[in-house]
Design a protein around this motif. Structure first.
Motif, PDB file in Angstrom:
ATOM      1  N   GLN A   1      35.355  35.198  34.503  1.00  0.00           N
ATOM      2  CA  GLN A   1      35.014  36.774  34.675  1.00  0.00           C
ATOM      3  C   GLN A   1      35.664  37.227  35.685  1.00  0.00           C
ATOM      4  N   ASP A   2      35.198  36.544  37.251  1.00  0.00           N
ATOM      5  CA  ASP A   2      35.963  37.403  38.065  1.00  0.00           C
ATOM      6  C   ASP A   2      37.213  38.021  37.750  1.00  0.00           C
ATOM      7  N   MET A   3      37.991  37.203  37.892  1.00  0.00           N
ATOM      8  CA  MET A   3      39.436  37.295  38.022  1.00  0.00           C
ATOM      9  C   MET A   3      39.458  38.627  36.131  1.00  0.00           C
ATOM     10  N   ILE A   4      39.000  38.719  35.593  1.00  0.00           N
ATOM     11  CA  ILE A   4      39.734  39.390  34.739  1.00  0.00           C
ATOM     12  C   ILE A   4      38.605  40.949  35.390  1.00  0.00           C
ATOM     13  N   THR A   5      37.771  40.701  36.222  1.00  0.00           N
ATOM     14  CA  THR A   5      37.083  41.783  36.666  1.00  0.00           C
ATOM     15  C   THR A   5      37.994  42.646  37.721  1.00  0.00           C
ATOM     16  N   ARG A   6      38.563  41.803  38.818  1.00  0.00           N
ATOM     17  CA  ARG A   6      38.808  42.296  40.144  1.00  0.00           C
ATOM     18  C   ARG A   6      40.980  42.440  39.161  1.00  0.00           C
ATOM     19  N   TYR A   7      41.044  41.847  38.169  1.00  0.00           N
ATOM     20  CA  TYR A   7      42.449  42.000  38.006  1.00  0.00           C
ATOM     21  C   TYR A   7      42.589  43.274  36.857  1.00  0.00           C
ATOM     22  N   ALA A   8      41.917  42.884  35.395  1.00  0.00           N
ATOM     23  CA  ALA A   8      42.445  43.657  34.401  1.00  0.00           C
ATOM     24  C   ALA A   8      42.068  44.828  34.696  1.00  0.00           C
ATOM     25  N   TRP A   9      39.936  45.333  35.287  1.00  0.00           N
ATOM     26  CA  TRP A   9      39.453  46.311  35.557  1.00  0.00           C
ATOM     27  C   TRP A   9      39.435  46.404  36.721  1.00  0.00           C
TER      28      TRP A   9
ATOM     29  N   SER B   1      40.180  44.571  49.196  1.00  0.00           N
ATOM     30  CA  SER B   1      39.903  42.574  49.688  1.00  0.00           C
ATOM     31  C   SER B   1      39.296  42.651  47.730  1.00  0.00           C
ATOM     32  N   ASP B   2      39.211  41.320  48.025  1.00  0.00           N
ATOM     33  CA  ASP B   2      38.735  40.952  46.613  1.00  0.00           C
ATOM     34  C   ASP B   2      37.615  41.634  45.885  1.00  0.00           C
ATOM     35  N   ALA B   3      36.300  42.338  47.184  1.00  0.00           N
ATOM     36  CA  ALA B   3      35.643  41.943  47.019  1.00  0.00           C
ATOM     37  C   ALA B   3      35.215  42.943  46.364  1.00  0.00           C
ATOM     38  N   GLU B   4      36.102  44.662  47.248  1.00  0.00           N
ATOM     39  CA  GLU B   4      36.640  45.741  46.783  1.00  0.00           C
ATOM     40  C   GLU B   4      36.975  45.954  45.568  1.00  0.00           C
ATOM     41  N   ARG B   5      38.233  45.120  45.354  1.00  0.00           N
ATOM     42  CA  ARG B   5      38.423  45.272  43.545  1.00  0.00           C
ATOM     43  C   ARG B   5      37.071  45.209  42.523  1.00  0.00           C
ATOM     44  N   HIS B   6      36.985  43.636  42.946  1.00  0.00           N
ATOM     45  CA  HIS B   6      35.443  43.248  42.093  1.00  0.00           C
ATOM     46  C   HIS B   6      34.651  44.808  42.163  1.00  0.00           C
ATOM     47  N   ALA B   7      33.939  45.054  43.114  1.00  0.00           N
ATOM     48  CA  ALA B   7      33.524  46.693  42.550  1.00  0.00           C
ATOM     49  C   ALA B   7      33.636  47.516  41.562  1.00  0.00           C
ATOM     50  N   GLN B   8      34.863  48.407  42.297  1.00  0.00           N
ATOM     51  CA  GLN B   8      35.982  49.023  41.660  1.00  0.00           C
ATOM     52  C   GLN B   8      36.113  48.133  39.949  1.00  0.00           C
ATOM     53  N   GLY B   9      36.281  47.455  39.545  1.00  0.00           N
ATOM     54  CA  GLY B   9      36.914  46.607  38.709  1.00  0.00           C
ATOM     55  C   GLY B   9      35.211  46.781  37.413  1.00  0.00           C
TER      56      GLY B   9
END
Length: 134
Positions: free
Chosen positions: A38-46, A2-10
């Motif tokens: 900031q949310d986008m780079i945390t989820r996608y890049a990181w 999920s986006d929330a999990e991807r954000h946490a991983q990022g």
């Protein structure tokens, strides 16, 4: 994921690569205008790219240093020189990456990159609280 999990991983990866102090400063500067970025780079890049298993972080750092030189992104280069050291690259390896960029990105770009890296690596070698200015 999920986006929330991807954000946490990022956020975990981002903190491991860039350090808590850098991420905390970026988060403190975040406002309504920059929050989505900031949310986008945390989820996608990181959370997506830097967290993939296909390359180790040392290799990702080498690639990222090259991309920063090629794009002329010297502020980001400084951040990623610090990250490269955190990811285990030696000063000698960073020098070799920058020498390689001289051939493929151009001597002027590599010259600027060497100046940035020299400054950052010098800062990392100084004891805390010592500015280098007398």
């Amino acid at each position: 994921m999920s986006d929330a999990e991807r954000h946490a991983q990022g956020m975990r990866t981002r903190r491991e690569v860039l350090g808590d102090a850098h991420v905390d400063r970026a988060e403190a500067r975040k406002d309504d205008f920059t929050a989505d970025f900031q949310d986008m780079i945390t989820r996608y890049a990181w959370g997506e790219i830097w967290s993939r298993p296909g390359l180790d972080r040392r290799t990702r750092s080498c690639i990222t240093l090259t991309a920063m030189v090629a794009g002329g992104h010297l502020d980001e280069l400084a951040m990623h020189v610090r990250a490269a050291v955190r990811n285990g690259l030696t000063h000698e390896e960073i020098k070799e990456v920058l020498l390689q960029t001289a051939i493929y990105c151009g001597v002027p770009a590599a010259n600027s990159a060497f100046a940035v890296a020299q400054r950052v690596l010098g800062e990392l070698e100084r004891p805390a609280g010592v500015t280098g200015v007398e």
